[in-house]
Design an enzyme around this catalytic site. Structure first.
Site, mmCIF file in Angstrom:
data_model
loop_
_atom_site.group_PDB
_atom_site.id
_atom_site.type_symbol
_atom_site.label_atom_id
_atom_site.label_comp_id
_atom_site.label_asym_id
_atom_site.label_seq_id
_atom_site.Cartn_x
_atom_site.Cartn_y
_atom_site.Cartn_z
ATOM 1 N N ARG A 186 27.737 4.688 12.029
ATOM 2 C CA ARG A 186 26.573 3.820 12.106
ATOM 3 C C ARG A 186 25.357 4.464 11.451
ATOM 4 N NH1 ARG A 186 27.073 3.361 17.716
ATOM 5 N NH2 ARG A 186 29.168 2.782 17.202
ATOM 6 N N ASP A 218 21.455 4.705 15.660
ATOM 7 C CA ASP A 218 21.551 4.341 17.069
ATOM 8 C C ASP A 218 20.300 4.846 17.763
ATOM 9 O OD1 ASP A 218 23.786 3.009 17.985
ATOM 10 O OD2 ASP A 218 24.911 4.823 18.448
#
Ligand code: ROI
Length: 161
Positions: free
Chosen positions: A89, A92
């Site tokens: 990702r 976060d």
């Protein structure tokens, strides 16, 4: 005013730049302190890059869900991409601790689930307050911190505040 702690993680794109920008955005929400910058092997699928992790202490007037809205906005602004469950990702931002409140609703669980099992969350938190407790547990006594899996990338003012 509430003392809150936010966990930061990234393993896609220019992670140090992405985390630096996130820290500057968090600074717009109140007074902040920033942990060291760490590199950690992925928890989850192993065929993904190492993560950069850090934590921020934020003292803010925002209510929990208003703070969550801001964190999610910052994630989107970073061009947040999540490729798969427990996968890589761009950014976060996890609300780990909100004062001494326990919060459970459809959008938010605080203290954040999994904090006590993740050295890449605990170690940065202890940079900010080495006497932190979560759910009656003194963080610095947790066995998982005896053999941490993470390395300090930058101990100084990595976010250029
Ligand atoms: N693994 C590491 N090392 N750091 C993270 O921030 C992180 N975040 C996640 C999962 C996919 C669980 N693994 C991670 O969300």
């Amino acid at each position: 005013m509430t003392v809150t702690y936010i966990g930061l993680g990234s393993n896609l794109g220019d992670s140090q730049q992405i985390l630096t920008e996130a820290v500057h955005k968090l600074a717009s929400l109140g007074a902040i302190q920033v942990s060291k910058l760490y590199q950690s092997p992925p928890m989850g699928p192993q065929d993904q890059p190492n993560y950069l992790n850090a934590a921020v202490q934020l003292i803010t007037d925002l209510a929990p869900l208003a703070l969550l809205d801001e964190l999610q906005r910052f994630e989107q602004e970073s061009g947040r991409v999540r490729l798969r469950h427990w996968g890589e990702r761009t950014l976060d931002l996890d609300l780990l601790i909100y004062g001494d409140e326990q919060i459970q609703n459809e959008r938010l669980t605080v203290p954040h689930v999994g904090v006590l099992e993740r050295d890449f969350v605990l170690r940065p938190l202890l940079d900010l307050d080495e006497n932190l407790y979560i759910k009656g547990q003194q963080l610095k006594d947790l066995p998982i911190l005896q053999n941490p899996d993470l390395t300090v990338l930058d101990a100084a003012n990595w976010a250029n505040l």
